[in-house]
Scaffold this active site. Sequence first.
Site, PDB file in Angstrom:
ATOM      1  N   ASP A 191       0.780  -1.314  -0.065  1.00 32.44           N
ATOM      2  CA  ASP A 191      -0.124  -0.085   0.010  1.00 32.44           C
ATOM      3  C   ASP A 191       0.756   1.198   0.013  1.00 32.44           C
ATOM      4  OD1 ASP A 191       0.847  -0.531   2.604  1.00 32.44           O
ATOM      5  OD2 ASP A 191      -0.988  -0.754   3.379  1.00 32.44           O
ATOM      6  N   ASN A 225      -7.539  -3.155  14.415  1.00 32.12           N
ATOM      7  CA  ASN A 225      -9.120  -3.546  13.894  1.00 32.12           C
ATOM      8  C   ASN A 225      -9.191  -4.356  13.083  1.00 32.12           C
ATOM      9  OD1 ASN A 225      -8.046  -2.353  11.789  1.00 32.12           O
ATOM     10  ND2 ASN A 225      -9.279  -0.430  11.407  1.00 32.12           N
ATOM     11  N   HIS A 283      -7.610  -5.179  10.261  1.00 33.93           N
ATOM     12  CA  HIS A 283      -7.215  -4.771   8.641  1.00 33.93           C
ATOM     13  C   HIS A 283      -5.733  -5.552   8.518  1.00 33.93           C
ATOM     14  CE1 HIS A 283      -4.889  -0.540   9.517  1.00 33.93           C
ATOM     15  NE2 HIS A 283      -3.978  -1.555   9.702  1.00 33.93           N
ATOM     16  N   GLU A 325     -10.046  -2.115   5.354  1.00 33.21           N
ATOM     17  CA  GLU A 325     -10.622  -1.915   6.749  1.00 33.21           C
ATOM     18  C   GLU A 325     -11.865  -2.660   6.856  1.00 33.21           C
ATOM     19  OE1 GLU A 325      -8.818  -0.021   8.661  1.00 33.21           O
ATOM     20  OE2 GLU A 325      -8.119   1.892   7.644  1.00 33.21           O
TER      21      GLU A 325
HETATM   22  P1  PGA Z   1       2.010  -1.855  12.740  1.00 30.78           P
HETATM   23  O1  PGA Z   1       0.958  -1.800  11.681  1.00 30.78           O
HETATM   24  O2  PGA Z   1       2.932  -2.521  12.229  1.00 30.78           O
HETATM   25  O3  PGA Z   1       2.663  -0.339  12.749  1.00 30.78           O
HETATM   26  O4  PGA Z   1       1.504  -2.228  14.173  1.00 30.78           O
HETATM   27  C1  PGA Z   1       0.144  -2.779  11.411  1.00 30.78           C
HETATM   28  C2  PGA Z   1      -0.979  -2.605  10.518  1.00 30.78           C
HETATM   29  O5  PGA Z   1      -1.669  -1.498  10.878  1.00 30.78           O
HETATM   30  O6  PGA Z   1      -1.374  -3.291   9.452  1.00 30.78           O
END
Ligand code: PGA
Length: 243
Positions: free
Chosen positions: A67, A136, A138, A143
Amino acid sequence: MKVLVEKDYDSMSRRAAEIFIEEIRKKPDIILGLATGSTPIGTYKELINEYNKGNLDFSKVKSFNLDEYIGLDGSHPNSYRYFMDDNLFNHINIDKNNTFVPSGIAEDLENHCKEYDKMIDEAGGIDIQVLGIGENGHIAFNEPDEKLSNGTFVVNLTEETIMANSRFFDNNEEVPKKAISMGIGSILKAKKIVLLASGRKKANVIKELLGNDFITTKLPASFLLLHQDVTIIVDEEAYGKLD
Ligand code: PGA
């Protein structure tokens, strides 16, 4: 799904790196699916160490990232292109022309999304994909919602994700509200998937994911249940709410 529980962030990172190292050695022209965020940084450090020891060659490797923020170009320190250069590509012998991150400044974003999926397919598909997971549920920027996108798409980020990402920006206002993300279908096409989770903040979502056997768009990571080759590596804190 195979679940590996490691003591802490460092051992989780080493375990993940071992899997990647083995795959890269088996197939020097491997196609890697890469992720940003705090979670894979340790894994990337381990790969860099292995490269520095002279034990790993990235010269034929290609990579596709999950992304990118819309509106940030690759020279912006908060762009995911910058993150990848800074945390991995600048430290190994990968040809930057073989590293692909969606463009957050493409003129025709919809077309860029279609082209991105096509480029992955034409390259032969992702051999091994690393994923983090949001609190959450995702994966990439898929999302929780009523429906999820199959292919790469333009996404409006949730307030929760904007808040979580604001730690990297000077203030909330600066956090982009939109991103380009590989879709659930694009991710599930990878031949092998390794999902990493570390720390207490991820314990609820890991319990949701591993403690149930259902698939729901409200927990995008649950779609990984449909895949034949997923390894989940968590540390004890992230696994904390399961027995
Ligand atoms: P993080 O993010 O590795 O910074 O915890 C993971 C994500 O939001 O997919």
